[in-house]
Structures are given as structure tokens and as C-alpha cells.
Scaffold this active site. Structure first.
Site, mmCIF file in Angstrom:
data_model
loop_
_atom_site.group_PDB
_atom_site.id
_atom_site.type_symbol
_atom_site.label_atom_id
_atom_site.label_comp_id
_atom_site.label_asym_id
_atom_site.label_seq_id
_atom_site.Cartn_x
_atom_site.Cartn_y
_atom_site.Cartn_z
ATOM 1 N N LEU A 212 0.822 -1.217 0.000
ATOM 2 C CA LEU A 212 0.000 0.000 0.000
ATOM 3 C C LEU A 212 0.853 1.263 0.000
ATOM 4 O O LEU A 212 0.394 2.323 0.442
ATOM 5 C CB LEU A 212 -0.918 0.000 1.233
ATOM 6 N N GLU A 214 2.972 4.174 1.080
ATOM 7 C CA GLU A 214 3.265 4.839 2.348
ATOM 8 C C GLU A 214 2.375 4.353 3.490
ATOM 9 O O GLU A 214 2.635 4.648 4.653
ATOM 10 C CB GLU A 214 3.105 6.349 2.194
ATOM 11 N N ASP A 239 10.707 -3.465 -4.632
ATOM 12 C CA ASP A 239 11.678 -4.562 -4.726
ATOM 13 C C ASP A 239 12.399 -4.762 -3.401
ATOM 14 O O ASP A 239 12.658 -5.902 -2.986
ATOM 15 C CB ASP A 239 12.701 -4.266 -5.828
#
Length: 286
Positions: A212, A214, A239
Site C-alpha cells: 500500500l 506509504e 523490490d
């Protein structure tokens, strides 16, 4: 012996930092940097850096050029086990714009990844699967090679080994209804999840971990919140999250703890410039 096997792309990142993204036909001043990227490579490096006892094996394809030589030398320096197919095509590259808000726009040239196929890595991959606890895939290779590799791993992995699939970048040319049933964990962001749902993908046999940004991640209907930071560059944050999650999961951490530590890793990474260069170490997360 490898606990985590990552199969995916390496790209050379060519990054331009600017105040605002240029409009069509506009030329603006900026700052340039280059680095090592590609989702597969980023996730492998993140996993390696956050393992208490590094045990990652990365499979990819690079060109017989300076970029390919540079990443091979870099992996040797990091002491990460790799299997690189050396292609006559140029090493893949990514053109990245990053604005003052830390947002990015990315263009990818596949290059050597166009020649990445199971037959070129099968012997080494089958050996790696003898000890793997996690196998990680993304969407930065052709659909047919990806499907073939996932099926091979599903058939030859240990019973307790899990397959992780990150559907990024989302590819409209993929038949995700064939891919998702092969995965144990699917890790999309909100946009990728919505696109998969729109395509009628069935997640019955896979645990979905939705990132999601932040706000953290959602798993089993519970949101694990992110840490609060001021973002400088969000390139590679997803990543970093996946690499960290895999590192801690392979070490036997609980799902909640893996998500919490991966949130911390991704949070630290966005406070620094670059993709793999921004990833924290195991000691920083502890």
C-alpha cells in the site's frame, strides 16, 4: 546451497533527477546517475543484504557488453551466487525520471532478457531447487519463458518451498490466470491487484500480500502500517520490500514480523537515492 532463488531481470538504471517531469517537447535541467536495477536483480540484492547468513542465488540474462561485465563484477564483489546467460543482445536498460517529490517514471528496454529461457538455466536451477525455501518471480520477462520456469520450479521444488510472484510491472499480454495458481504468495501493489481482479484472476490457492505504499501492506485483511519517513526517491522500494520479506521469511520469522521488517526496509530505502544502492543492511533493520 541457497535459501532464496530469484529469477528475473537485470537492467542498467540510467536515472535523471529533476524538479518536475518534462512535458512533451520540453527540455529541462537535471542531474544524472547510473546504477544497477531490474526487479529481479533488485530483489536478489535486497534479500542478500538483509539475510543474517546470506544465501541467495540470482538467475538472469545480460549482454556481452560493458553493462553485462559491470553487473557480473558487482555480484562477485557482493558475493551473491549468480547464473547469467550471456546474450548477443545488449544488456537490458531502464531510463528513469525522478522528480522532487520522489515520484518516478520508467521506460524499459528488455535487451538480453528477450533470450532468457529455461533450457539455458535448467541444470543450474534444478541444483538450486534442492535447498531453496523460496523462489521469486516478477513480470519482466516474456510470458512463455516465465510460465515454463514457474511450472518447472513447481514440479521440482521441495514440498515446503514457496513460490513468490510479484506481478510487476503489470503486463496486459500475460495470462495471469495461468500464472497465479502456480504461486504460494502473490505480492501486488493496489493498482496491480485491481488489474488482476478485473481480469477475473482466482486467488484461492495463493496468499495475497498487497503493498500500500506509504500506508504499509495488507495481508489476511490486516494492515501492517509503514514507518513514517520523508521520501527522497521511491525507485526500487517495492523490490526492497519483497527482498526483505523473503530474507526474513526464509529465516523462519512469522508473517507479521516479516511484513513489519520489510516495511522498515522499504521505508529506509526511500530516504536514499537509487534503487539497489538505497537498500539497508540486516543490521539496520534489527
Amino acid at each position: 546451497m541457497s535459501d532464496v532463488v530469484v529469477i528475473g531481470a537485470f537492467f542498467t538504471d540510467l536515472v535523471f533527477y529533476c524538479e518536475q517531469f518534462p512535458s512533451p517537447g520540453q527540455t529541462i535541467p537535471g542531474r544524472f546517475a547510473s546504477g544497477f536495477g531490474g526487479k529481479g536483480s533488485n530483489q536478489a540484492i535486497a534479500c542478500h543484504k538483509m539475510q543474517s547468513k546470506p544465501s541467495t542465488h540470482f538467475f538472469s540474462s545480460v549482454g556481452k557488453d560493458a553493462f553485462g561485465d559491470a553487473i557480473a563484477a558487482h555480484y562477485a564483489k557482493l558475493d551473491i551466487k549468480v547464473t547469467f546467460v550471456r546474450s548477443e543482445q545488449p544488456t537490458g536498460s531502464a531510463g528513469i525520471y525522478v522528480n522532487a517529490a520522489g515520484q518516478n517514471q520508467i521506460i524499459i528496454s528488455q535487451g538480453a532478457m528477450n533470450e532468457f529461457s529455461l533450457d539455458k538455466i535448467q541444470v543450474q536451477l534444478q541444483e538450486a531447487l534442492k535447498t531453496a525455501k523460496l523462489i521469486v518471480f516478477q513480470s519482466e520477462m516474456g510470458f512463455e519463458p516465465l510460465l515454463e520456469m514457474m511450472k518447472f520450479c513447481k514440479a521440482h521444488k521441495l514440498a515446503e518451498c514457496k513460490i513468490v510472484f510479484n506481478p510487476a510491472p503489470f503486463r496486459p499480454d500475460y495470462d495471469y490466470k495461468q500464472i497465479i495458481p502456480l504461486a504460494d504468495f502473490v505480492v501486488p501493489n493496489e493498482t496491480e491487484f485491481a488489474a488482476l481482479v478485473q481480469k477475473g484472476v482466482d486467488f484461492e490457492h495463493a496468499k495475497v500480500i498487497k503493498t500500500l505504499g506509504e500506508h504499509g501492506v495488507e495481508v489476511d485483511g490486516v494492515v501492517v502500517p509503514a514507518i513514517k519517513v520523508k521520501a527522497v526517491d521511491t525507485t526500487g522500494a517495492g523490490d526492497c520490500w519483497i527482498g526483505a520479506f523473503c530474507a526474513f521469511y526464509a529465516q523462519g520469522e512469522s508473517m507479521g514480523e516479516c511484513c513489519r521488517k520489510a516495511n522498515s526496509a522499504a521505508g529506509i530505502s526511500v530516504t536514499r537515492c537509487g534503487a539497489a544502492a538505497s537498500f539497508p543492511s540486516h543490521s539496520e533493520i534489527q
